[in-house]
Design an enzyme around this catalytic site. Structure first.
Site, PDB file in Angstrom:
ATOM      1  N   ASN A 174       0.841  -1.201   0.000  1.00 50.02           N
ATOM      2  CA  ASN A 174       0.000   0.000   0.000  1.00 50.02           C
ATOM      3  C   ASN A 174       0.876   1.251   0.000  1.00 50.02           C
ATOM      4  OD1 ASN A 174       0.568   0.779   2.850  1.00 50.02           O
ATOM      5  ND2 ASN A 174      -0.363  -1.225   3.217  1.00 50.02           N
ATOM      6  N   ASP A 213      -4.498  -6.205   5.153  1.00 52.44           N
ATOM      7  CA  ASP A 213      -5.618  -6.949   5.756  1.00 52.44           C
ATOM      8  C   ASP A 213      -5.692  -8.365   5.195  1.00 52.44           C
ATOM      9  OD1 ASP A 213      -6.554  -4.991   7.493  1.00 52.44           O
ATOM     10  OD2 ASP A 213      -7.640  -3.961   5.885  1.00 52.44           O
ATOM     11  N   LYS A 251       8.753 -17.483 -10.294  1.00 52.45           N
ATOM     12  CA  LYS A 251       8.116 -16.336 -10.945  1.00 52.45           C
ATOM     13  C   LYS A 251       6.991 -16.834 -11.859  1.00 52.45           C
ATOM     14  CE  LYS A 251       8.991 -12.475 -13.953  1.00 52.45           C
ATOM     15  NZ  LYS A 251       9.345 -12.483 -15.339  1.00 52.45           N
ATOM     16  N   ASP A 283      -5.103  -9.338  12.930  1.00 53.72           N
ATOM     17  CA  ASP A 283      -5.079  -7.931  13.338  1.00 53.72           C
ATOM     18  C   ASP A 283      -4.152  -7.813  14.550  1.00 53.72           C
ATOM     19  OD1 ASP A 283      -5.584  -5.428  14.517  1.00 53.72           O
ATOM     20  OD2 ASP A 283      -7.576  -5.350  13.590  1.00 53.72           O
ATOM     21  N   ILE A 284      -2.965  -7.282  14.298  1.00 57.76           N
ATOM     22  CA  ILE A 284      -1.924  -7.250  15.343  1.00 57.76           C
ATOM     23  C   ILE A 284      -2.376  -6.412  16.532  1.00 57.76           C
ATOM     24  CG2 ILE A 284       0.477  -6.616  15.817  1.00 57.76           C
ATOM     25  CD1 ILE A 284       0.983  -6.904  12.751  1.00 57.76           C
ATOM     26  N   PHE A 313      -4.151   3.438  15.147  1.00 58.92           N
ATOM     27  CA  PHE A 313      -4.379   4.504  14.167  1.00 58.92           C
ATOM     28  C   PHE A 313      -5.546   4.086  13.290  1.00 58.92           C
ATOM     29  CE2 PHE A 313      -1.251   7.988  13.707  1.00 58.92           C
ATOM     30  CZ  PHE A 313      -0.606   7.801  14.921  1.00 58.92           C
ATOM     31  N   LYS A 336     -11.921  -2.870  19.360  1.00 57.39           N
ATOM     32  CA  LYS A 336     -10.617  -3.510  19.563  1.00 57.39           C
ATOM     33  C   LYS A 336     -10.136  -3.368  21.004  1.00 57.39           C
ATOM     34  CE  LYS A 336      -9.029  -2.832  14.750  1.00 57.39           C
ATOM     35  NZ  LYS A 336      -7.884  -2.609  13.875  1.00 57.39           N
TER      36      LYS A 336
HETATM   37  N1  CTP Z   1      -3.675  -3.031  12.296  1.00 60.75           N
HETATM   38  C1  CTP Z   1      -2.894  -4.065  12.778  1.00 60.75           C
HETATM   39  N2  CTP Z   1      -2.870  -5.262  12.129  1.00 60.75           N
HETATM   40  C2  CTP Z   1      -3.627  -5.470  11.045  1.00 60.75           C
HETATM   41  C3  CTP Z   1      -4.436  -4.421  10.548  1.00 60.75           C
HETATM   42  C4  CTP Z   1      -4.437  -3.227  11.195  1.00 60.75           C
HETATM   43  O1  CTP Z   1      -2.178  -3.881  13.773  1.00 60.75           O
HETATM   44  N3  CTP Z   1      -3.578  -6.654  10.446  1.00 60.75           N
HETATM   45  C5  CTP Z   1      -3.703  -1.759  13.021  1.00 60.75           C
HETATM   46  C6  CTP Z   1      -3.037  -0.634  12.310  1.00 60.75           C
HETATM   47  O2  CTP Z   1      -1.659  -0.541  12.624  1.00 60.75           O
HETATM   48  C7  CTP Z   1      -3.804   0.561  12.843  1.00 60.75           C
HETATM   49  C8  CTP Z   1      -5.190   0.028  12.951  1.00 60.75           C
HETATM   50  O3  CTP Z   1      -5.059  -1.362  13.125  1.00 60.75           O
HETATM   51  O4  CTP Z   1      -3.377   0.957  14.120  1.00 60.75           O
HETATM   52  C9  CTP Z   1      -5.843   0.369  11.667  1.00 60.75           C
HETATM   53  O5  CTP Z   1      -7.003  -0.163  11.516  1.00 60.75           O
HETATM   54  P1  CTP Z   1      -7.692   0.214  10.063  1.00 60.75           P
HETATM   55  O6  CTP Z   1      -6.906  -0.421   8.961  1.00 60.75           O
HETATM   56  O7  CTP Z   1      -8.002   1.655   9.994  1.00 60.75           O
HETATM   57  O8  CTP Z   1      -8.967  -0.335  10.194  1.00 60.75           O
HETATM   58  P2  CTP Z   1      -9.423  -1.780  10.283  1.00 60.75           P
HETATM   59  O9  CTP Z   1      -9.488  -2.109  11.731  1.00 60.75           O
HETATM   60  O10 CTP Z   1      -8.571  -2.637   9.408  1.00 60.75           O
HETATM   61  O11 CTP Z   1     -10.846  -1.591   9.722  1.00 60.75           O
HETATM   62  P3  CTP Z   1     -11.307  -0.976   8.312  1.00 60.75           P
HETATM   63  O12 CTP Z   1     -10.240  -1.320   7.316  1.00 60.75           O
HETATM   64  O13 CTP Z   1     -12.573  -1.640   8.129  1.00 60.75           O
HETATM   65  O14 CTP Z   1     -11.438   0.513   8.513  1.00 60.75           O
END
Ligand code: CTP
Length: 404
Positions: A210, A279, A289, A306-307, A323, A341
């Site tokens: 990303n 995600d 490859k 989700d860490i 964040f 969360k």
């Molecule tokens: N995060 C994480 N591990 C993941 C995904 C997200 O630790 N696999 C943490 C990011 O570092 C950030 C927060 O979760 O602190 C971000 O969440 P965000 O991507 O905004 O939202 P989501 O919870 O994934 O929900 P959505 O995408 O539906 O907004």
């Protein structure tokens, strides 16, 4: 990342052979975000030309106390007030003596006398001059008055003799200068930060990622370090330099980031998740490859862990800050994530605005926690990170009081 961001450093260069190192010092201070104005004594101009300092500092050099043109632009009193730090490098024996006696007969000594800013000296002279009782007495007088010093170092001198009197290395002076600006809100607190994007491989040469640059996370790590914390930064691939004093662990995939976080989180008092973690990951990346085919390949994706949620759901989680990047309903979504969360705080920003958020130098944050919120208006990521750390430190302390 930029420990001296927007700090005003007045560098006084006095006469000594070590003056040749001072232009490099200016460059290093500016790299860290400082604005630097240079004052030279007449003796210093015998060693390095003012034009050199003008070029590296990007602003004319101040030399004369009573130069009407210079006084009209910025007089000695304004210069003394402008400075957040007065750094004297090199500080000669003569200048140390004059400072100890309170002289005000040239620009450099007058600025030192008229300032409320801290003064940091980097003495440099022949070792016998340094050891001389007069110099030692002058130096002691200054340190007793609160003037700080870095060095001098022991070693070979320009005159060929060996002993104490070498100016401290430029890197040592820079560290001492940054320490003058550090606040102590998080003194001794252990902070774990995730930053940057992750890369999820499709095959050995392709991946899904990303637009995250990592700038916000690196700025947060730097601000926490500047507030006295012991900081570990777990970072996905970025182009950024790790802030001085921060321990970094480089990872590539979301799974790597998860395992690095889980191995370090039990040592953390505060966890700040700024990383843009993927995600989804590719379920079975190809080991070779992938060749172009007539029908496009289908990628099967599977969700990553989700860490942030995993950390917050531990039996004894650290103070946990997430964040949230949102394109709409910022506050409602941020509050939703705080609850869903089980976080202590969420820093939310609207993405999709040109010049803000992902991959830009500026941002705007809305911070929410149980029972409170605060908006931090558009500013550089370095400035926002500092304000965010102040709020985190306040809430962290309040949470600990609640536990007692
Ligand atoms: N995060 C994480 N591990 C993941 C995904 C997200 O630790 N696999 C943490 C990011 O570092 C950030 C927060 O979760 O602190 C971000 O969440 P965000 O991507 O905004 O939202 P989501 O919870 O994934 O929900 P959505 O995408 O539906 O907004």
């Amino acid at each position: 990342m930029r420990a001296l961001f927007q700090q005003h450093v007045c560098l006084i260069v006095t006469g000594g052979i070590a003056a040749y190192k001072a232009p490099d010092l200016v460059r290093r201070l500016r790299d860290l975000g400082a604005e630097v104005k240079v004052v030279m004594t007449p003796a210093a101009t015998e060693f390095v030309r003012p034009l050199t300092f003008q070029a590296v500092s990007g602003t004319p050099v101040h030399q004369d106390l009573l130069d009407p043109a210079a006084e009209a632009a910025m007089g000695h009193i304004e210069l003394a007030r402008w400075a957040d730090l007065i750094l004297v490098a090199p500080a000669s024996a003569d200048f140390i003596a004059r400072l100890a006696s309170g002289f005000a007969d040239d620009l450099a000594s007058t600025v030192c006398l008229a300032t409320a800013a801290p003064i940091l000296l980097a003495p440099a002279m022949n070792h016998l001059m340094w050891r001389n009782a007069a110099t030692q007495a002058n130096f002691k007088t200054l340190t007793q008055r609160g003037v700080r010093a870095i060095g001098p170092n022991d070693g070979e001198q320009a005159c060929g003799e060996v002993g104490p009197g070498r100016m401290a290395e430029v890197s040592e002076i820079v560290i001492a200068a940054t320490q003058r600006f550090s606040t102590r809100e998080l003194a001794g607190v252990r902070v774990l930060v995730t930053a940057g994007p992750t890369q999820e491989p499709i095959d050995p040469v392709r991946f899904i990622t990303n637009r995250s640059s990592g700038k916000m996370g690196y700025a947060v790590a730097s601000a926490a370090q500047g507030a006295g914390a012991h900081v570990t930064l777990i970072t996905g691939p970025t182009q950024l330099g790790v802030p001085t004093g921060v321990i970094s662990i480089r990872v590539t995939t979301a799974a790597d980031m998860l395992s690095a976080v889980m191995s370090n989180v039990s040592d953390a008092d505060i966890f700040i998740a700024t990383a843009a973690v993927a995600d989804y990951t590719v379920e079975q990346p190809a080991s070779h490859k992938m060749k172009k085919a007539t029908t496009p390949p289908a990628l099967t994706l599977s969700p990553t862990v989700d860490i942030l949620r995993r950390v917050a759901s531990q039996p004894k989680p650290p103070f946990t800050v997430g964040f949230a990047a949102e394109t709409q309903d910022l506050l409602a979504n941020a509050r939703g994530k705080l609850l869903a969360k089980n976080l202590d705080m969420v820093a939310a920003n609207l993405v999709g605005n040109p010049g803000l958020g992902f991959d830009s130098d500026e941002n705007e944050l809305h911070i929410v926690w149980q029972g409170g919120e605060k908006q931090l208006g558009r500013a550089s990521k370095d400035a926002l990170a500092r304000d965010l750390i102040v709020i985190i430190a306040e809430r962290y302390r309040a949470a600990r009081v609640d536990l007692v």
